[in-house]
Design an enzyme around this catalytic site. Sequence first.
Site, PDB file in Angstrom:
ATOM      1  N   ASP A 376     -51.334 -91.793 -18.883  1.00  0.00           N
ATOM      2  CA  ASP A 376     -52.432 -91.227 -18.095  1.00  0.00           C
ATOM      3  C   ASP A 376     -53.458 -90.661 -19.072  1.00  0.00           C
ATOM      4  O   ASP A 376     -53.131 -89.816 -19.915  1.00  0.00           O
ATOM      5  CB  ASP A 376     -51.906 -90.132 -17.166  1.00  0.00           C
ATOM      6  CG  ASP A 376     -52.952 -89.713 -16.135  1.00  0.00           C
ATOM      7  OD1 ASP A 376     -54.058 -90.278 -16.165  1.00  0.00           O
ATOM      8  OD2 ASP A 376     -52.658 -88.829 -15.316  1.00  0.00           O
ATOM      9  N   LEU A 377     -54.708 -91.144 -18.992  1.00  0.00           N
ATOM     10  CA  LEU A 377     -55.737 -90.698 -19.925  1.00  0.00           C
ATOM     11  C   LEU A 377     -56.101 -89.240 -19.658  1.00  0.00           C
ATOM     12  O   LEU A 377     -56.144 -88.786 -18.513  1.00  0.00           O
ATOM     13  CB  LEU A 377     -56.985 -91.562 -19.809  1.00  0.00           C
ATOM     14  CG  LEU A 377     -56.854 -93.034 -20.227  1.00  0.00           C
ATOM     15  CD1 LEU A 377     -58.209 -93.715 -20.179  1.00  0.00           C
ATOM     16  CD2 LEU A 377     -56.260 -93.158 -21.616  1.00  0.00           C
ATOM     17  N   ASP A 419     -57.289 -94.687 -14.295  1.00  0.00           N
ATOM     18  CA  ASP A 419     -57.116 -94.472 -15.738  1.00  0.00           C
ATOM     19  C   ASP A 419     -55.638 -94.393 -16.102  1.00  0.00           C
ATOM     20  O   ASP A 419     -55.260 -93.713 -17.059  1.00  0.00           O
ATOM     21  CB  ASP A 419     -57.850 -93.203 -16.184  1.00  0.00           C
ATOM     22  CG  ASP A 419     -57.345 -91.954 -15.471  1.00  0.00           C
ATOM     23  OD1 ASP A 419     -56.598 -92.089 -14.483  1.00  0.00           O
ATOM     24  OD2 ASP A 419     -57.689 -90.838 -15.901  1.00  0.00           O
TER      25      ASP A 419
END
Length: 759
Positions: A376-377, A419
């Site tokens: 997960d960014l 993302d």
Amino acid sequence: MSLLLAAVAAGLGLGCLWLWRSRERYVARLRQLNAAIHDAAEKAAFGERIKLSGPVELAEIGDSVNRLLDALDAREQDRRRQQRLFLDLAASMPEVVLLHREQVLFANRAAASLLGVEPEQLVGRPVTDLVRPAYRALTRKRIEKLLAGEPQAEPVELQLINSGERGAWAEVHSTLIEFRGQPAILSIARDISYRKSIEATLGRSKQQAQFTLESIGEGVITTDTQGRIDYLNAAAEQLIGVKREQAAGKRLVELVSFVDEADRRDLGDPVGRALADRRRASVGRRALMVSPDGERELSVELTASPIKGPDGEVAGAVVIMHDVTEIRGLTQQMSYQATHDALTGLINRREFERRLEDALRVARNENSSHVLCYLDLDRFKAVNDSCGHLAGDNLLREISGLIREQVRESDSVARLGGDEFGLLLVRCPLDKARQIADDVCKAVREHRFVWQDKIFTVGVSIGLVEVAAESGSIRDLLAAADSACYVAKQQGRGQAHVYSARDEAAARQRGEIHWLGQLQTALKGDGFELYTQPIVSTTGRIADGPAAEILLRLHDQDGSLVPPRRFLKAAERYQLMPSIDRWVVRSTLAAIGQGQIRLPDERSCSINLSGQVLNDEEFLEFLVQCLDHSQVAPSRVAFEMNEAAVLGELAQARRFAGVLHGMGCQFGIDDFGSGIGSLASLRQLSIDFLKIDGAYTHDLSSDNINRQVVAAISRLARTVGFRVIAEQVEQEADFDALRELEVDFIQGNYVREPAPLGA
């Protein structure tokens, strides 16, 4: 003393005058922005730029509008190029090309010419209309098997209907692909009428057949009983690149070789197999024909059959070959699009879960282990919010490349949505997987993303879980990796964390495990309840448009009603939203059918769906079945989806909205307001209405910013053909202001608070 008072009074008066003039300048700039937006909207001049100086807030609104105008043409051109690519490829092919299920979805001109009609006239007709009656049962059974996901069958030979009495023989290759969010079949039919004629006549009179063989486009080679070539036609000469004088007396495998296009495995000698086994032999559907020097390769389909004399003895062999490079390229392209994310080129969630299922099966059968990583960014939203979705898309592409550089060739990298990414490290020890995850974190942390005059640094948090023989289901593995990723974020972001039992305890502390059990119980029983809130038109009685929104409540264990904001996060984390959405759809259609929800005129009832259904391959089929079963007219139902969810999965949302409109339903965007610039992306969708977020629909009498934003959104929406709904309206003054701003519909507690069905 009087002079002092006079001086003070004069000072106050000058201050008030200065404040009044500053406010007038601010309002003037707002009017300037509104006029510019109004002019662009009226002219649909999306290539123009809006110039605005002044306070930062106004400049940001101007920038958002400019990004909208800049992106419209680029997005539209990209969509048209993709559509033209498929249509041009299919239209240029001489073979019959169909996209279909039981009915035809697309046909090229070669297919339409069989019945003497235009391609558009075939759309919607049963596929069996193109097949002679004797082969229709076989065709239906083949379609059923393919749509059921059974392994792809070998090509089938059948007769198509044409202007002749006997029909045209064809060899049909079919493969299952994804089309507009649903499984469909791509079928390519190659005319083999000549081959059928050849096979029937060669054994009787080879000399007579040669006249025919020289005039056809397929390569034909005949050999003696030892596999030595004694004849090849002009088409075969061109395919293998050897003149017949040079080929005579040689075996086919001395002139060319056949390898599998995937792993370059040698496919052997098909002529030798046909003669030895006394039956037809082929090189399969992935054969490459390679010249001896390796410089020339063709994708071919080749069949070698024994030639039998009147006494049944084998007199030689006949080889029929066909160049399928163009056909195979189209099939591979369609297959790639069905399994890969269009933005990043990584595999998509559906393909990733299929590979994870395979890895889990291997782990159980062979007692081996793999590692699943959930990524997960960090700080991605800052890029999206400050620079827009084009910048966010470019960042996702760059991050995808960074991740691929850190993993092994045998590993799978996927974009799971938004993302979020996934890694499947095959046969990888946990300590090695931890090293790879740390390398990914470091590479992303050190990357600098440059957009225009800004530089951003982002990070990534990674959760790891081992895939072993004792692992649970795919959902359990993904939930465990997600929980480990959450712990990594809690520990400071930008790092990796290996799942442990303590992570489940952390999830319990967040309350999500509690909600998981309660939601599962509610889905099995009657734990949910529907509420409605009316949507009123600002122009009086109208014939269509949404008249009410369906809202969801959960019965808590103590009997109280729980609003969605308390349990939706847990439902999304554990992938329960598609099941909840199905419950809402079924219950709503039943309520409309039973008269519990009454809709005026031809207006509709709006159902809010989660973004997770965009990746649910079966959801649209579920909607079709529900509408058929309920007998509720599709025009009486509208669906809305959160703006962020739609923009995060824009390609899937476009297909989803298109199918809904094809069914006769309406589609809208909820909670619109992250930026006016997002209208550039939403314009690509088939949208009927959008709801302005409640953050902009209050204090309109005193808050000029809110008022101008609502006015701008309303004008731009009308330009691109959307209706506008203002939600969360609480005060009479705001209701009146929204009517003045020409908003189409209003929803909120001022109109009526949500109420249970029948209230």
